[in-house]
Design a protein around this motif. Structure first.
Motif, short mmCIF file in Angstrom:
data_model
loop_
_atom_site.label_atom_id
_atom_site.label_comp_id
_atom_site.label_asym_id
_atom_site.label_seq_id
_atom_site.Cartn_x
_atom_site.Cartn_y
_atom_site.Cartn_z
N LEU A 163 -5.65 8.55 2.95
CA LEU A 163 -5.69 7.86 4.24
C LEU A 163 -7.09 8.00 4.82
N ALA A 172 -7.03 1.97 10.11
CA ALA A 172 -6.82 2.87 8.98
C ALA A 172 -6.72 2.07 7.69
N PHE A 174 -5.37 2.62 3.60
CA PHE A 174 -4.65 3.48 2.65
C PHE A 174 -5.16 3.15 1.25
N VAL A 225 1.24 8.84 8.63
CA VAL A 225 1.49 7.63 7.85
C VAL A 225 2.47 7.99 6.73
#
Length: 250
Positions: A163, A172, A174, A225
């Motif tokens: 992340l 953000a 991933f 997350v």
């Protein structure tokens, strides 16, 4: 293989060019090296952006020229001295892709051609899809290259999930590496853990083991997350236990 040697493998890893044994050794190193995690993420985004930018078949003379020139560009180990026969300039670690990695990505793009873009061109909405892909690549690169970007990694379903969060951009990304394919008819779905609830943050491509995904929506105070397996098309709320949870890096 020394730690300095491992630092040099980020570009090759991002391009899936490492043999099995070296790849396993590097992934063990990657789990504890934040700077290499960020470089791998940057190189992955750069390769994707270069591939999406290939709007025409590459001429053979250009491909031969690029492949020839890349043999003369290499990355210098951290702290290594430079001399007349060595590379004179090296991009600082964590400040963007090194010259050799960019050349490698360009060579890979030249070698494989614009396959993805040719598929877009054959579709009715080719131009719109290409524009969306370019905008998303720009946003991914913006988060990965942000001066305040922070990372957190964890093992997920036998692969690695990283992340990357930029507080200034409130976004953000991933980054998945070597995730096994989800069951047929299923997809990996990303979620923000937000005030005791799970907020959908988008779907991952089921056909790609390694990818960088711009998470949908703002971080906006989320605490973590999660990744779940959901039916194709995703779910409004998780229907399975998360495969992994990563706290938002502070």
């Amino acid at each position: 293989m020394t730690t300095a040697d491992l630092h040099l493998l980020t570009g090759a890893y991002a391009l899936h060019a490492l043999p099995g044994e070296e790849r396993a050794v590097f992934e063990r190193h990657l789990s504890g090296c934040a700077s290499c995690v960020q470089e791998v993420a940057e190189f992955t985004a750069t390769a994707a952006r270069l591939a999406s930018a290939s709007s025409a078949p590459v001429r053979d003379p250009m491909r031969r020229q690029v492949l020839h020139r890349i043999t003369g560009v290499r990355q210098v180990p951290p702290g290594a001295a430079t001399g007349p026969d060595q590379v004179r300039h090296r991009a600082p670690r964590g400040r963007g892709p090194a010259r050799w990695a960019l050349a490698a990505c360009l060579a890979a793009t030249a070698a494989f051609g614009g396959t993805a873009l040719w598929q877009y061109e054959r579709a009715q909405d080719a131009r719109q899809q290409a524009a969306r892909a370019e905008r998303q690549a720009d946003e991914v690169a913006g988060v990965l290259g942000a001066s305040d970007a922070k990372t957190r990694s964890a093992r997920i379903a036998g692969g690695t999930g990283t992340l990357v969060v930029s507080a200034d951009r409130d976004q953000a990304v991933f980054v998945a590496s070597d995730l096994p394919a989800p069951p047929r008819g299923k997809v990996y779905q990303l979620w923000f853990a937000d005030k005791g609830k799970m907020r959908s943050a988008g779907l991952m491509s089921p056909g790609r083991a390694s990818q960088a995904v711009l998470m949908r929506g703002r971080v906006d105070g989320a605490s973590g997350v999660g990744v779940t397996v959901e039916p194709a098309g995703g779910s409004p709320q998780p229907t399975t236990t998360p495969l992994g949870l990563l706290n938002i890096p502070s």
